[in-house]
Every structure is written in C-alpha cells, then in structure tokens.
Design a protein around this motif. Structure first.
Motif: not given
Lengths: 111, 115
Positions: A24-45
């Motif tokens: 949630x946000x009070x701001x408007x975004x042009x788009x929104x992305x979801x990432x998953x991050x597993x232990x010891x790794x960087x986030x993946x789109x």
C-alpha cells in the motif's frame, strides 16, 4: 519520497493454505512490480502490473493492481514449501527508471 | 543467461578500512544501482548511475561513494568502514526506460561484516 508499506511483515503457514500479501501507498505509481528473494540470492522479478484494476496470474500466484494505482496484492493459492521466500513489491516512477521498494513480506510455508 | 555478478558473497573488514564492492553486468544495461538490505528496513538505495561516469545519490549515500568508469562495471566504495555499515549489499541493473517490461536484474549480494 514515495513510500510502499507491505503487510504482513512475516507469515508462517502450512502447505496447502491460501494467503494474501498487501502493498500500500499514498502515492500513485505508473506501474508496480513484485519480486521474490530466496535466501542468499538477489530478488527476482515475478510480474509487472501497469493498468489500474489489472489482474495477472502466474500459476498459483495472482497479482492485482488497485484501481487508483496506489496499492497491490499478491494472492497465493495452495501454498507450497517452494513458495518460501521474501516477497517485495516495488513501485515505478513516471520516468520509468526508478523503483521504490516496500519492506517485504517474509513467507515460510511448512510441509 | 543475463547476469549481474558481484565479486564477493561474503566479506569481513575491520573498522576504518577502505572497502571496494564490485559489480559487473553483461547485459549492456544503462542503469546500475547499489542498495543495502537490512532486516525491517527493506532495500535502501545508496547510489545509482544512468551512464558511464555519471552518478546520483540515493536515499542513504553518507559514508559511501561510487565509480562507473565503464558501462558494465559499477563499484561501491566505503571510504572508512564502520560497524553500522554491516549489511547485505545488492547491485542491480536495468535497461533505460524499460523497467516496466524487464524490471531490475539483481546480483546475488555481498554480505559485509565490519568488525
């Protein structure tokens, strides 16, 4: 600075249960992305949602962008241990180059 | 497979040392970013770069500097490491204007401990 709040921060559930994570946000975004991050790794789109009210499905994951483009949700059906990880939402600025990240939801799915 | 490679997975440094964290991407991306990730605080942007030799401060630049001499390489420098800089550091890159389609590609992170 645009802020994104995620809830819950932590979620521990049994295999087979359903769950929903909110961003949630009070701001408007042009788009929104979801990432998953597993232990010891960087986030993946996982997905990008662009249009207000848009719903996207990725197997057992359903993503929705709020009508006003200020919020989003991620619903997982019949969660599996492989879904365990940190889920991050990220809102994109109007220029299309910068992302603002939420604090994340740490999900643990127990077998 | 496109990649962002961070030079070290784990680092232990002493207080006051100068620390270099290296990040290389092989995707010809224009944009590169450095974040730190701490429990309860999420990802916080330290510095970013839109082009070679160009840098912009993020939300928490104090105590850090960066260098981008080549398009593929973006280095984060801790001028004098302190214990409050113990953290997970994540490098990311993206195509200019294409974040909406492709998002950010992250490296695997460097877990830095300052003792």
């Amino acid at each position: 600075t645009q802020l994104l709040e995620q809830s819950p921060q932590f979620l521990s559930i049994q295999e087979g249960e359903n769950l929903t994570v909110y961003c949630n946000s009070s701001s408007v975004f042009s788009s929104l992305q979801w990432y998953r991050q597993e232990p010891g790794e960087g986030p993946v789109l996982l997905v990008t949602v662009v249009t207000g009210g848009e719903v996207k499905k990725l197997k057992r994951l359903t993503f929705q962008f709020g009508d006003a483009r200020k919020d989003s949700s991620l619903h997982i059906t019949a969660a599996q241990p492989g879904d365990t990880g940190l889920y991050l939402c990220a809102g994109e600025d109007n220029a299309g180059n910068m992302l603002t990240f939420g604090g994340g939801t740490r999900l643990m799915v127990k077998p | 497979d496109v990649k962002v490679t961070q030079s070290s997975r784990y680092l232990v440094k002493r207080t006051g040392e100068k620390v270099f964290l290296e990040c290389v991407q092989d995707m010809d991306h224009e944009n590169m970013f450095w974040y730190r990730q701490d429990p309860g605080l999420g990802l916080r942007l330290i510095y970013f770069s839109y082009d070679v030799k160009m840098k912009e401060k993020g939300d928490i630049p104090e105590g850090y500097s960066v260098s981008r001499e080549k398009k593929e390489r973006f280095s984060l420098i801790l001028e004098s490491a302190s214990t409050n800089q113990t953290s997970m550091y994540l490098c990311a890159s993206s195509l200019d204007g294409r974040t909406i389609n492709y998002g950010y590609t992250f490296g695997s992170g460097t877990r830095l401990t300052v003792v």
